[in-house]
Design an enzyme around this catalytic site. Sequence first.
Site, short mmCIF file in Angstrom:
data_model
loop_
_atom_site.label_atom_id
_atom_site.label_comp_id
_atom_site.label_asym_id
_atom_site.label_seq_id
_atom_site.Cartn_x
_atom_site.Cartn_y
_atom_site.Cartn_z
N ASN A 10 14.58 69.66 32.36
CA ASN A 10 14.97 71.07 32.42
C ASN A 10 16.47 71.10 32.15
O ASN A 10 17.27 70.79 33.02
CB ASN A 10 14.65 71.65 33.80
CG ASN A 10 15.20 73.05 34.00
OD1 ASN A 10 15.60 73.70 33.03
ND2 ASN A 10 15.21 73.51 35.24
N TRP A 11 16.80 71.47 30.93
CA TRP A 11 18.22 71.44 30.55
C TRP A 11 19.03 72.57 31.15
O TRP A 11 20.24 72.58 31.10
CB TRP A 11 18.34 71.50 29.02
CG TRP A 11 18.12 70.19 28.34
CD1 TRP A 11 17.72 69.01 28.90
CD2 TRP A 11 18.31 69.92 26.94
NE1 TRP A 11 17.64 68.03 27.94
CE2 TRP A 11 18.00 68.55 26.73
CE3 TRP A 11 18.70 70.69 25.85
CZ2 TRP A 11 18.08 67.96 25.48
CZ3 TRP A 11 18.78 70.10 24.60
CH2 TRP A 11 18.47 68.74 24.41
N LYS A 12 18.35 73.59 31.69
CA LYS A 12 19.05 74.77 32.23
C LYS A 12 19.97 75.34 31.14
O LYS A 12 19.61 75.28 29.97
CB LYS A 12 19.79 74.41 33.51
CG LYS A 12 18.86 73.66 34.48
CD LYS A 12 19.40 73.50 35.87
CE LYS A 12 18.36 72.75 36.71
NZ LYS A 12 18.71 72.65 38.10
N HIS A 96 11.23 78.96 38.32
CA HIS A 96 12.25 78.02 38.80
C HIS A 96 13.07 78.68 39.90
O HIS A 96 13.33 79.88 39.85
CB HIS A 96 13.15 77.58 37.65
CG HIS A 96 14.04 76.44 38.04
ND1 HIS A 96 15.23 76.65 38.69
CD2 HIS A 96 13.88 75.12 37.92
CE1 HIS A 96 15.77 75.47 38.95
NE2 HIS A 96 14.97 74.53 38.49
N GLU A 98 16.10 78.74 40.49
CA GLU A 98 17.31 79.45 40.04
C GLU A 98 16.94 80.84 39.53
O GLU A 98 17.72 81.80 39.70
CB GLU A 98 18.04 78.62 38.97
CG GLU A 98 18.78 77.47 39.63
CD GLU A 98 18.91 76.22 38.78
OE1 GLU A 98 18.80 76.30 37.55
OE2 GLU A 98 19.11 75.14 39.37
N GLU A 168 9.66 71.66 43.96
CA GLU A 168 11.10 71.45 43.95
C GLU A 168 11.73 72.04 45.22
O GLU A 168 11.99 73.24 45.28
CB GLU A 168 11.72 72.13 42.73
CG GLU A 168 11.19 71.60 41.42
CD GLU A 168 12.20 71.79 40.29
OE1 GLU A 168 12.58 70.79 39.68
OE2 GLU A 168 12.63 72.94 40.05
N GLY A 174 20.04 69.73 42.20
CA GLY A 174 21.43 69.65 41.76
C GLY A 174 22.40 69.25 42.86
O GLY A 174 23.61 69.33 42.69
N SER A 214 16.98 66.40 42.03
CA SER A 214 17.81 65.19 41.98
C SER A 214 16.99 63.93 41.71
O SER A 214 17.34 62.86 42.21
CB SER A 214 18.64 65.05 43.25
OG SER A 214 19.48 66.18 43.41
N GLY A 236 19.70 67.47 35.98
CA GLY A 236 20.90 66.72 35.61
C GLY A 236 20.62 65.46 34.80
O GLY A 236 21.23 65.23 33.75
P1 PGA Z 1 18.14 68.45 39.30
O1 PGA Z 1 17.34 69.78 38.86
O2 PGA Z 1 17.32 67.29 38.79
O3 PGA Z 1 19.46 68.56 38.63
O4 PGA Z 1 18.21 68.47 40.78
C1 PGA Z 1 15.95 69.83 38.95
C2 PGA Z 1 15.48 71.20 38.55
O5 PGA Z 1 16.14 72.18 38.88
O6 PGA Z 1 14.42 71.34 37.89
#
Ligand code: PGA
Length: 252
Positions: A10-12, A96, A98, A168, A174, A214, A236
């Site tokens: 997931n590149w966001k 997600h 976010e 998640e 993150g 993470s 990440g």
């Molecule tokens: P992260 O993000 O690996 O940077 O914790 C995971 C995600 O939000 O899908």
Amino acid sequence: MARRYVIAGNWKMNQTPAQTKEFITALAPMVAGKDNCDIVLCVPFVDIATAVEAAKGTNIHIGAQNVHFEEKGAFTGEVSANMLKEIGTEYVIIGHSERRQYFGETDETVNKRTKAALAAGFKVLLCVGEMLDARQAGITDELVAMQVKLDLAGISADDLKNVIIAYEPVWAIGTGLTATPEQADETCGVIRATVAKLYGEAAAKEIIIQYGGSMNDKNAADLLAKENIDGGLIGGASLKTDAFTAIVSAAQ
Ligand code: PGA
């Protein structure tokens, strides 16, 4: 039936189209032949066409990070399923944390987006997970089960075959804090049990459940070794070709 690992990046909001082309061109030979898992990169909307082109002839699949539930119309800033389909998108992340935290996404809109994406023939990476206060209050299981029920409401058993659930925990995203393999496995097990209640044991055995939060080249093998964890949704570490390749390798 053995479940297949799915490793999804997931590149966001990272990488331009030019960087996307460079990244995938570098990654493709690194993951070539690692065919015991499905490899997906969910990239920003504007990078999708470039990513699809760069991934042609490789084992990398391309996904989006959201999709609107209407076909078209006055929805400024949104993108529809047929638009994504036409440029070769195969997967889409929905719900997600976010999106839920910063953009007002609710279980109701997650459910609508999921239905639209499934109707259009996408594979959906449906995200659920608890905030830290819920984990500390000991209500993770109830909360995650409720999200699964609401997000899958009205979705047929047939359509469920194209749903992957990503567990998640919000406190692990993150932050560098990872759920322990035991914690992650336990909650993925709760999700599987919830699917069993809704769709029966066979569907629960088949559904792919990823862990996200993470996950990296160091902890992936231990997480992926757990019975209920069938892959990862990786933020990440999906922005680094070597770390992402190591996670793919851990899923072989
Ligand atoms: P992260 O993000 O690996 O940077 O914790 C995971 C995600 O939000 O899908």
